[in-house]
Design an enzyme around this catalytic site. Structure first.
Site, PDB file in Angstrom:
ATOM      1  N   LEU A   1       0.858  -1.180   0.000  1.00  0.00           N
ATOM      2  CA  LEU A   1       0.000   0.000   0.000  1.00  0.00           C
ATOM      3  C   LEU A   1       0.897   1.233   0.000  1.00  0.00           C
ATOM      4  O   LEU A   1       1.881   1.290   0.754  1.00  0.00           O
ATOM      5  CB  LEU A   1      -0.898   0.037   1.238  1.00  0.00           C
ATOM      6  CG  LEU A   1      -2.225  -0.716   1.194  1.00  0.00           C
ATOM      7  CD1 LEU A   1      -2.907  -0.614   2.553  1.00  0.00           C
ATOM      8  CD2 LEU A   1      -3.139  -0.179   0.105  1.00  0.00           C
ATOM      9  N   ASP A   2       0.568   2.227  -0.832  1.00  0.00           N
ATOM     10  CA  ASP A   2       1.324   3.481  -0.818  1.00  0.00           C
ATOM     11  C   ASP A   2       1.300   4.090   0.582  1.00  0.00           C
ATOM     12  O   ASP A   2       0.335   3.887   1.333  1.00  0.00           O
ATOM     13  CB  ASP A   2       0.709   4.481  -1.799  1.00  0.00           C
ATOM     14  CG  ASP A   2       0.889   4.063  -3.250  1.00  0.00           C
ATOM     15  OD1 ASP A   2       1.836   3.316  -3.537  1.00  0.00           O
ATOM     16  OD2 ASP A   2       0.066   4.496  -4.088  1.00  0.00           O
ATOM     17  N   PRO A   3       2.323   4.874   0.953  1.00  0.00           N
ATOM     18  CA  PRO A   3       2.332   5.493   2.285  1.00  0.00           C
ATOM     19  C   PRO A   3       1.076   6.296   2.589  1.00  0.00           C
ATOM     20  O   PRO A   3       0.591   6.280   3.732  1.00  0.00           O
ATOM     21  CB  PRO A   3       3.580   6.388   2.232  1.00  0.00           C
ATOM     22  CG  PRO A   3       4.494   5.676   1.291  1.00  0.00           C
ATOM     23  CD  PRO A   3       3.599   5.097   0.232  1.00  0.00           C
TER      24      PRO A   3
ATOM     25  N   ARG B   1      -4.350   4.935  -8.363  1.00  0.00           N
ATOM     26  CA  ARG B   1      -3.919   6.258  -8.853  1.00  0.00           C
ATOM     27  C   ARG B   1      -3.980   6.327 -10.374  1.00  0.00           C
ATOM     28  O   ARG B   1      -4.321   7.371 -10.948  1.00  0.00           O
ATOM     29  CB  ARG B   1      -2.491   6.544  -8.389  1.00  0.00           C
ATOM     30  CG  ARG B   1      -2.363   6.797  -6.893  1.00  0.00           C
ATOM     31  CD  ARG B   1      -0.925   7.078  -6.508  1.00  0.00           C
ATOM     32  NE  ARG B   1      -0.080   5.894  -6.563  1.00  0.00           N
ATOM     33  CZ  ARG B   1       1.192   5.888  -6.941  1.00  0.00           C
ATOM     34  NH1 ARG B   1       1.770   7.003  -7.357  1.00  0.00           N
ATOM     35  NH2 ARG B   1       1.901   4.778  -6.917  1.00  0.00           N
TER      36      ARG B   1
END
Length: 315
Positions: free
Chosen positions: A46-48, A180
Site C-alpha cells: 500500500l502506498d504510504p 492512482r
C-alpha cells in the site's frame, strides 16, 4: 552446520488496518520487532498515503505471500477532478489544471472501458522495476522513466458517490492494479483531468477490515492485542481450492514429492493447497495429483529463551 535463526518461530497472518503516513515496509518491520518474529513479509504494498488492509505474513505464511498477492483486492477511493499531479494522487505537485467537470452520466458512461481485462500504465512514481531500478528512485534522481502498459483484470468498478468536484468509487481488481492510475486515466478520458484524493483497501483475498489490527506507529513496544490478532496459516489460503490426502500421500508431500489427493473442487492446472487437515503445501493440481511448489514446515516451535530473550540474558 546452519545457524539457528534468532527470534520466535511464529507462523500465521495479521490483517492490519494501516494508517496514512507510513510505508508498508515500516508496518512489517515494526510488527516483526514487536513480536520478535523470525520472519515477516506482506502480501501487496500500500502506498504510504493509502490506508486500509495490509496483510502481514509470519514464518511459514511467507511461503504463500505470492498466492495472496495474486488474489482479488477491493478498494474504495475518491477522484478529485480538475487537476493532474506528477504522482497521480494528492501528495504530488500539480502539472495541469482545468475548469471542466464531468456529469454523473458522463462518469457512468466512461466506466465500462475500465472493467474486465484492460491495459494499465503504472504511475511514474511507483515501485515498478525498470532495468533493475524502481521507477520512484529514477524519478527522484531526475529521470523520466517510460513505463509500458500492463495487463490488469478489473472485476468491478462502480460509482458510489458524486459531487461537483469529485466522485467516489469501489474497485475490485487483480494483482498489479494502481488506483492512482485509474484516477489519472478516468480524468483524461472525461477530459477534466483527475487524481486520487484518497484510497482505502477494504479486502484482500479472504481477509477484510473486520477485526483488523489497528496499527499505531507510536504504540507500545509490546502489544498483547497484536499477538491475539495472529490468524492461522489456512486463513490466508481460503481464496484457493483445498485438497485432502491420505497419511501416505502426506509423507510424500512433506518431502516435496507429487502425491494423489482427493476431495477438491479444483480444476486441472489450478494452484491449490493440500491439508491433512493442517496445511502441508501449495502446489499445482493435475489429474488427481498435487505437484508441490512450496511445502510448509509447521513442526517447529519457539524455544522459551526466544519467547523471552530478556529472561535468558538474566539467567
Amino acid at each position: 552446520m546452519a545457524r539457528r535463526r534468532r527470534g520466535r518461530a511464529l507462523t500465521g497472518w495479521i490483517a492490519v488496518d494501516k494508517p496514512a503516513g507510513v510505508s508498508s515496509a515500516t508496518v512489517v518491520n515494526r510488527i516483526r520487532w514487536q513480536l520478535q518474529a523470525q520472519k515477516a513479509g506482506h502480501a501487496g504494498t500500500l502506498d504510504p498515503d493509502a490506508t486500509g488492509l495490509l496483510i502481514v505474513a509470519l514464518g511459514e505464511a511467507t511461503k504463500a505471500v505470492a498466492s495472496l498477492t495474486d488474489a482479488l483486492k477491493t478498494y474504495d477511493f475518491e477522484v478529485a477532478w480538475g487537476t493532474a499531479t506528477d504522482t497521480d494522487d494528492a501528495s504530488g505537485t500539480a502539472i495541469a489544471t482545468t475548469d471542466r467537470r464531468p456529469s454523473e452520466a458522463a462518469i457512468r458512461a466512461a466506466l465500462p472501458a475500465f472493467r474486465g481485462d484492460i491495459l494499465q500504465t503504472p504511475p511514474q512514481v511507483s515501485a515498478v522495476k525498470i532495468a533493475g531500478a524502481r521507477a520512484y528512485d529514477l524519478v527522484r534522481s531526475g529521470a523520466a522513466p517510460t513505463l509500458t502498459a500492463r495487463p490488469l483484470h478489473v472485476a468491478a468498478l462502480e460509482l458510489t458517490g458524486v459531487s461537483s468536484e469529485s466522485a467516489q468509487f469501489r474497485m475490485v481488481c487483480g494483482k498489479g492494479g494502481y488506483v492512482r492510475a485509474v484516477a489519472r486515466d478516468l480524468g483524461a478520458a472525461l477530459g477534466c483531468l483527475g487524481h486520487a484524493a484518497w484510497l482505502r483497501r477494504t479486502q484482500s483475498g479472504g481477509f477484510t477490515l473486520a477485526g483488523a489490527h489497528r496499527f499505531d506507529p507510536e504504540g507500545p513496544d509490546r502489544d498483547p492485542a497484536l499477538e491475539a490478532a495472529i490468524r492461522p496459516l489456512e486463513a490466508g489460503l481460503s481464496h484457493l481450492p483445498r485438497c485432502l490426502c491420505s497419511d501416505q500421500a502426506a509423507a510424500r508431500i512433506r518431502q516435496g514429492n507429487p502425491a494423489e489427493v482427493f476431495a477438491t473442487p479444483a480444476e486441472d492446472g489450478a494452484l491449490v493447497w493440500v491439508g491433512a487437515p493442517a496445511p502441508l503445501a501449495l502446489g499445482l493440481y493435475r489429474g488427481g495429483w498435487i505437484y508441490p511448489k512450496r511445502v510448509f514446515n509447521l513442526q517447529r516451535s519457539a524455544p522459551e529463551s526466544d519467547l523471552h530473550p530478556e529472561r535468558s540474558r538474566q539467567s
